[in-house]
Design a protein around this motif. Structure first.
Motif, mmCIF file in Angstrom:
data_model
loop_
_atom_site.group_PDB
_atom_site.id
_atom_site.type_symbol
_atom_site.label_atom_id
_atom_site.label_comp_id
_atom_site.label_asym_id
_atom_site.label_seq_id
_atom_site.Cartn_x
_atom_site.Cartn_y
_atom_site.Cartn_z
ATOM 1 N N ARG A 394 -34.367 11.947 24.462
ATOM 2 C CA ARG A 394 -34.933 11.794 25.804
ATOM 3 C C ARG A 394 -36.000 12.838 26.117
ATOM 4 O O ARG A 394 -36.643 12.777 27.162
ATOM 5 C CB ARG A 394 -33.827 11.864 26.861
ATOM 6 C CG ARG A 394 -32.826 10.726 26.764
ATOM 7 C CD ARG A 394 -31.793 10.778 27.863
ATOM 8 N NE ARG A 394 -30.763 9.775 27.645
ATOM 9 C CZ ARG A 394 -30.859 8.505 28.056
ATOM 10 N NH1 ARG A 394 -31.944 8.096 28.697
ATOM 11 N NH2 ARG A 394 -29.886 7.646 27.819
ATOM 12 N N GLY A 395 -36.149 13.822 25.222
ATOM 13 C CA GLY A 395 -37.168 14.831 25.436
ATOM 14 C C GLY A 395 -36.842 15.828 26.532
ATOM 15 O O GLY A 395 -37.715 16.584 26.969
ATOM 16 N N VAL A 396 -35.602 15.824 27.005
ATOM 17 C CA VAL A 396 -35.166 16.762 28.043
ATOM 18 C C VAL A 396 -34.472 17.933 27.366
ATOM 19 O O VAL A 396 -33.461 17.761 26.694
ATOM 20 C CB VAL A 396 -34.210 16.084 29.045
ATOM 21 C CG1 VAL A 396 -33.744 17.087 30.099
ATOM 22 C CG2 VAL A 396 -34.885 14.888 29.699
ATOM 23 N N GLU A 397 -35.015 19.129 27.540
ATOM 24 C CA GLU A 397 -34.456 20.304 26.873
ATOM 25 C C GLU A 397 -33.651 21.142 27.865
ATOM 26 O O GLU A 397 -34.211 21.888 28.681
ATOM 27 C CB GLU A 397 -35.579 21.145 26.252
ATOM 28 C CG GLU A 397 -36.325 20.444 25.137
ATOM 29 C CD GLU A 397 -35.433 20.041 23.971
ATOM 30 O OE1 GLU A 397 -34.476 20.782 23.663
ATOM 31 O OE2 GLU A 397 -35.677 18.988 23.370
ATOM 32 N N VAL A 398 -32.364 20.960 27.867
ATOM 33 C CA VAL A 398 -31.445 21.779 28.670
ATOM 34 C C VAL A 398 -30.375 22.305 27.736
ATOM 35 O O VAL A 398 -30.207 21.816 26.619
ATOM 36 C CB VAL A 398 -30.811 20.961 29.813
ATOM 37 C CG1 VAL A 398 -31.857 20.560 30.836
ATOM 38 C CG2 VAL A 398 -30.103 19.718 29.255
#
Length: 433
Positions: A394-398
């Motif tokens: 998803r390309g979400v970096e958390v």
């Protein structure tokens, strides 16, 4: 001297030392198990490969079948599948080719991989149009000279077990290709299975080449309704007798098992096979626990494999999504290998003599999850590539997973525990002050 003969004399061969180091077991104890025939280390005298131990006190191993058919025969594709299986973590591969140049296919596979390679010699005899006693032994010797490490020989399919089969009420009859070819030979000639009738000659060839025998389950049940019948158990009784003869001849031997078996019959089947073969390493296809999931039989087999491994099976033959449908692609091979490795490890987590070692892996993963240590989680995953892909797709970096985000249970619980620890510290200081 063969491996088993060295072990009987109390020597610890280099292969045993290597397996003991890899598995984290005592070399002397492993040597005794090899001497008794309860562990085998398939390795042709002509090959230099990574030693792989199969049997008691060792982790459950995984085999992957490859091989051409008369309709689809591409040597390069089969070699690629063998390499894919090895890279996905398969412990062995079997070349079951029946189409194209079988010698070329086998020799290329033997050169391409560093793990044990198995075959079924009767296939080559049939493809060569020489399904005779001489043809069967010629095929066996040709493959042994090429360096094959283990061979499936359907010695339990003989005139005696054939009679039991004819009196059975099976729906599927015989689904083993080697078993059916053996029946074809006996039916056409009226003579005994040559591998059974001349078993001593078979042992001479195996001994000369340090060839491990995989005593095949030619009468394995091919559907749930046929599981656990008399024909199957008659075959196992005979295989138990032949295991004894192989051990006395200094030849390593393991035993193959079913097949399609409902979940509630797997434990009984495994323990009975182990008992009648005096603890010989047990090699199972599946077992497949339902007949109604074509396209998903890598999963139905994995379910059965967990139960079988917990019950004492030593070696699982992977199935792929193509089972019962088509020749597998390299993608099917990879998927079948990974899913079967998961089943083997799940079984090891509950298997006596193995589970303490197996659980170290899961303990490391638990610690990495606790610490939200994503790189370590990927490194510890059975398939790191797919874990990374799903994590980042998803390309979400958390630093938590995207399912929970700020509601991460691990983080919230950790913060709550830290607050409680701080409260306890303050109260202690207040009392002391």
């Amino acid at each position: 001297m063969t491996l088993i003969e060295d072990a009987k004399k109390g020597k610890t061969p280099p292969e045993v030392e290597a397996v003991a180091r890899k598995e984290g077991v005592d070399p002397a104890a492993l040597t005794r198990l090899v001497a008794r025939g309860r562990v085998v280390i398939p390795r042709n005298a002509r090959r230099d490969i990574r030693p792989t131990g199969i049997g008691e006190t060792l982790t459950t191993k995984v085999n992957l079948n490859i091989g051409s058919s008369r309709g689809v025969a591409d040597p390069a594709a089969e070699v690629e599948k063998a390499v894919v299986a090895m890279e996905a973590g398969a412990d062995t591969v079997m070349d079951l080719s029946t189409g194209g140049d079988l010698d070329e296919m086998r020799r290329k596979i033997l050169k391409a991989v560093e793990i044990p390679v198995g075959t079924v010699p009767i296939y080559q005899a049939e493809v060569a149009g020489d399904l005779t006693s001489q043809g069967l032994f010629d095929a066996l010797e040709r493959q042994a000279k090429d360096g094959v490490d283990f061979v499936t020989v359907h010695v339990g399919v003989n005139l005696n077990s054939f009679e039991r089969l004819k009196r059975s009420h099976r729906i599927m009859g015989v689904v083993s290709r080697g078993g059916s070819l053996t029946l074809k030979y006996m039916s056409e000639t009226g003579e005994e299975n040559p591998y059974y009738a001349e078993f001593d000659h078979l042992l001479e060839i195996a001994r000369e080449h340090e060839l491990t025998l995989s005593l095949g389950d030619g009468l394995r049940p091919g559907c749930i309704e046929d599981a656990s019948d008399r024909a199957k158990y008659m075959e196992f009784i005979m295989l138990g007798e032949l295991v004894d003869r192989a051990r006395r001849a200094g030849v390593q031997a393991m035993v193959e098992g079913p097949g399609h078996v409902p979940a509630d019959e797997i434990e009984t089947s495994v323990k009975a096979m182990k008992y009648v073969t005096d603890g010989a390493p047990l090699y199972l296809l599946g077992p497949i626990v339902t007949d109604v999931a074509p396209g998903y039989d890598h999963i139905t087999a994995a379910i059965g494999g967990v139960i079988a491994g917990m019950s004492g099976a030593d070696f699982l033959c992977a199935t792929t999504p193509s089972e019962h449908l088509d020749l597998p692609t390299k993608e099917d091979i990879f998927e079948g290998t990974i899913v079967t490795r998961i089943a083997a490890h799940a079984a090891d987590l509950a298997k006596a003599g193995v589970k303490d070692r197996a659980r170290l892996w899961d303990r490391k993963m638990a610690a990495a999850r606790r610490d939200l240590d994503w790189p370590s989680q990927f490194d510890l995953a059975i398939n790191p590539a797919i874990a990374r892909e799903i994590r980042h797709r998803r390309g979400v970096e958390v630093d938590t997973c995207t399912m929970c985000n700020e509601l991460c249970a691990i983080r919230l619980a950790r913060e709550a525990m830290e607050r409680e620890a701080e409260k306890a510290t303050r109260k202690t200081k207040e009392r002391e002050g």
